[in-house]
Scaffold this motif. Structure first.
Motif, PDB file in Angstrom:
ATOM      1  N   GLU A 393     -17.183  10.917 -11.541  1.00  0.00           N
ATOM      2  CA  GLU A 393     -17.222  11.170 -13.008  1.00  0.00           C
ATOM      3  C   GLU A 393     -18.711  11.559 -13.712  1.00  0.00           C
ATOM      4  N   TRP A 633      -9.904  12.124 -10.833  1.00  0.00           N
ATOM      5  CA  TRP A 633     -10.585  10.847 -10.475  1.00  0.00           C
ATOM      6  C   TRP A 633      -9.767   9.720 -11.259  1.00  0.00           C
ATOM      7  N   ASP A 634      -9.091  10.313 -12.411  1.00  0.00           N
ATOM      8  CA  ASP A 634      -8.439   9.356 -13.222  1.00  0.00           C
ATOM      9  C   ASP A 634      -7.020   8.917 -12.513  1.00  0.00           C
TER      10      ASP A 634
END
Ligand SMILES: Nc1ncnc2c1ncn2[C@@H]1O[C@H](COP(=O)(O)O)[C@@H](OP(=O)(O)O)[C@H]1O
Ligand SMILES: [Mg+2]
Length: 697
Positions: A393, A633-634
């Motif tokens: 991120e 990535w979430d």
């Protein structure tokens, strides 16, 4: 001359002299006055000079004060903005892609009316409402869905008309062997929110998801063991802490798919109206729709199997593949959790020092950068910098700015402090402390953009940064993707203890639970790390490491399973805290129509996936604004953990999330729905479609 005349003469002289003197006096006086005037003028000028000097001085002071005021105002503005980012809530705007507001359900009349009532539900927090349930909406949308949605799955129709074989050939032993969702329906066990001991916690969560089909891909028929046998009490005992991988064999059950239930579910779809080839393709697609975690597309394709029948490939499934990666990932996530715990405590004790807002106005902290630097450094050290590719991120844009010098210094200290503890987690510290350039380099190295091929790590160093700065839930999420499929997921949840009710801190009152109070003998620590390997059929949980203890690998982990609850009335929905991140009104509408009774659990970060995998909640939904693109990535780590724990995760159209398209979950249909099992999942997918259809009437 007489005496008188002489006197007269003298008087006359004196008079003349006197007149002269008088006239001199006048002149002198005039001179004096003039001099006085000159003097006064000079005084005035000098005073003016002084005054001018004073004025200059004052102006200087004023200027300084003004510039101080400006900088204070600016600082105040920044603080306000940050406070607003951290504690404020952006309004839910209209650009969420959700039709519910048009459905016009009047909760009082039980007739079609205003939709704003749903907003009154969401306006209440769990603690404020004083109830523990959804409002008792008298219009039974659920019933409506049962009748309506089956005939209107436009997208399914589209899928079903697709002739392309996706999975090869599926053969069923008989027509009854299609679906077994009923197998799980009478096994609902009340959710225990308070579980004093982990063994008991597990006993309530181990009902299976049952499906098995025979898959004939290369002429060799084999069984896909995606069902988990009902676990006997004795077996459940084995799932306690300290037990290792003893339950692997349990996933080899042979439940049959119940075709009747399948047809009930897709009642409006007529098999007779399509060709047998289409029928086959539809079934294959259906399997993908229902079981996005199926090895058909996740595992079976990840390995070349030219020289082996697929069955052998799958059954052998390279027990040890990714073993090193998994071990390293778990260890570094433990390090990261400890790092975050220390930073969060400092943050809460002092102030929001070193919380800054990024250019997109989202907050970022010393922990985000420190975790990214630490994990990136470890992965590069262990696997070799040339072998490691990371999508993460954070970038170095914010931290490289001049005004971020303090933040960078703090990051350098935090990273080195953490690396010094490496041996506790079975990792090696660097020989010397890392400097700022090495740390910036480690952060900057995470610049992969993902994609359909190759192997790369996906890292969210602090997911739910808002939760983190509020002293609430957050997660460290690390996943490994290979050829577009998530193969490993590790989720560190530093504030997620065994006691589920702590999930729902009263963040809205700015209260934080003292960290120390979360650690008691029967909670097994205040936080945990969850992990899973694709295709293993297992998901594991470890407590965070307290005090002087060392991380043991692979021991000290316990198997987790999703909840067995499939009765909506008993199910708990998890969703984001932030209304800006997910449309609470829409999820309230869906939940109501499906028949949920309990209030939603609003939790920051991927801890929601952890809650589903651990069996603490049954549904997680997120419907972001249409302008927002979900990042891989979430979700990556959470999805594989939930799926391996027995759950189902798809987009709102019922399709698997596609991690192969780069940084974003491209092609995501409306939102994300994760469920503990297929029964609830299909109800929610159905409710989404019903909602769309109703809105288009
Ligand atoms: N407008 C938005 N809509 C949906 N998700 C958003 C969003 N803005 C940020 N997010 C994502 O939502 C994540 C937090 O999830 P949740 O709301 O479930 O706690 C954030 O993770 P980070 O905190 O890592 O940035 C961010 O990636
Ligand atoms: Mg995130």
């Amino acid at each position: 001359m007489s005496e008188n005349a002489a006197r007269k003469e003298e008087i006359k002289k004196l008079t003349t002299e006197l007149d002269g003197l008088r006239s001199d006096n006048v002149v002198t006086n005039e001179k004096i006055e003039e001099m006085q005037r000159e003097h006064d003028m000079i005084s005035e000028m000098s005073a003016a000079e002084d005054a001018r000097a004073d004025a200059t001085e004052l102006r200087k002071v004023l200027g300084e004060k003004e510039s101080r005021r400006d900088s204070l105002e600016k600082e105040l503005e920044t603080l306000k903005k940050l406070a607003n980012i951290i504690w404020g809530e952006a309004d839910e705007s209209d650009d969420h892609i959700v039709p519910y507001p048009e459905i016009k359900t009047d909760i009082h009349q039980g007739t079609l009316g205003s939709s704003s009532k749903f907003d009154t539900i969401e306006g209440q927090s769990a603690s404020e409402s004083g109830t523990n349930s959804w409002p008792d909406l008298s219009l039974s949308s659920a019933a409506k869905i049962d009748q309506d949605f089956l005939g209107s799955f436009d997208d399914l129709d589209r899928i079903f008309s697709n002739d392309d074989p996706i999975f090869g050939y599926v053969s069923f032993e008989n027509s009854d062997a299609l679906w077994s969702s009923k197998d799980t329906s009478n096994s609902s066990v009340p959710l225990h929110l308070e579980t004093p001991n982990q063994a008991n916690a597990l006993r309530n969560r181990s009902e299976p998801l049952g499906i098995e089909v025979e898959y004939n891909a290369t002429g060799t028929t084999f069984n896909l063991g995606y069902s988990i046998d009902r676990i006997t009490p004795a077996e459940k005992e084995q799932q306690d802490f300290g037990q290792n991988n003893q339950l692997k064999a349990q996933k080899k059950s042979h439940d049959k798919i119940d075709g009747k239930a399948l047809q009930e579910f897709y009642g409006s779809w007529s098999p007779s109206s399509i060709t047998s080839g289409q029928f086959q393709n539809q079934l294959e697609t259906l399997l993908e729709f229902r079981f996005p975690f199926s090895p058909f597309n996740e595992v079976g394709t990840s390995e070349s199997s030219d020289s082996h029948p697929k069955s052998v490939t799958f059954l052998a499934m390279e027990e040890d593949k990714y073993a090193k990666e998994l071990e390293v990932a778990v260890r570094v996530v433990h390090v990261a959790c400890a790092l975050c715990g220390r930073v969060q405590e400092r943050l809460l004790e002092t102030s929001n020092d070193h919380v800054v807002s990024k250019d997109d106005d989202s907050p970022v902290t010393v922990a985000d950068f420190s975790v990214q630097a630490t994990i990136s450094w470890f992965l590069s050290e262990i696997f070799g910098v040339q072998n490691v590719s990371i999508v993460a991120e954070e970038d170095i844009q914010t931290i490289s700015k001049d005004e971020s010098a303090g933040l960078l210094e703090d990051v350098v200290n935090t990273v080195n402090e953490s690396l010094a503890f490496a041996s506790k987690y079975g990792l090696q510290s660097p020989e010397t402390t890392l400097g700022s350039s090495e740390i910036l380099e480690a952060i900057a190295r995470c610049n992969s953009t993902g994609g359909p091929s190759g192997r790369y790590w996906v890292l969210d160093p602090v997911d739910g940064t808002l939760g983190f700065v509020r002293g609430d839930q957050y997660a460290v999420a690390l996943a490994l993707i290979e050829d577009g499929k998530v193969v490993l997921g590790v989720l560190g949840c530093p504030n997620y203890p065994v006691k589920t009710e702590w999930l729902n801190y009263h963040y809205q009152h700015h209260q934080t639970t003292p960290q120390s109070s979360l650690t008691t003998p029967d909670t097994g620590g205040k936080g945990c790390v969850l992990y899973a390997k694709r295709g293993s059929g297992e998901a594991w949980l470890q407590s965070l490491i307290d005090g002087e203890k060392m991380l043991e690998w692979p021991n000290r982990a316990r198997l987790i399973r999703v909840s067995s609850i499939d009765d909506p009335a008993l199910a708990t929905l998890c969703e984001p805290v932030e209304r800006a991140n997910s449309n609470h009104s829409f999820t309230a509408g869906l939940a109501h129509s499906v028949g949920l009774k309990k209030q939603p659990l609003r939790v920051h970060s991927m801890v929601k996936y952890a809650a589903i995998a651990r069996g603490d909640a049954e549904i997680f939904m997120k419907f972001a604004k249409c302008s927002y693109k979900e990042k891989i990535w979430d979700h990556a780590a959470g999805v594989v953990i939930v799926e391996e724990a027995g759950g189902v995760v798809t987009d709102a159209g019922g399709r698997p999330l596609d991690f192969s398209k780069g940084m974003y979950l491209e092609g995501l249909d409306r939102g994300i729905i994760a469920c503990s099992g297929v029964t609830l999942h299909e109800k929610f997918i159905g409710a989404v479609y019903a909602s769309w259809d109703s809105s288009n009437l």
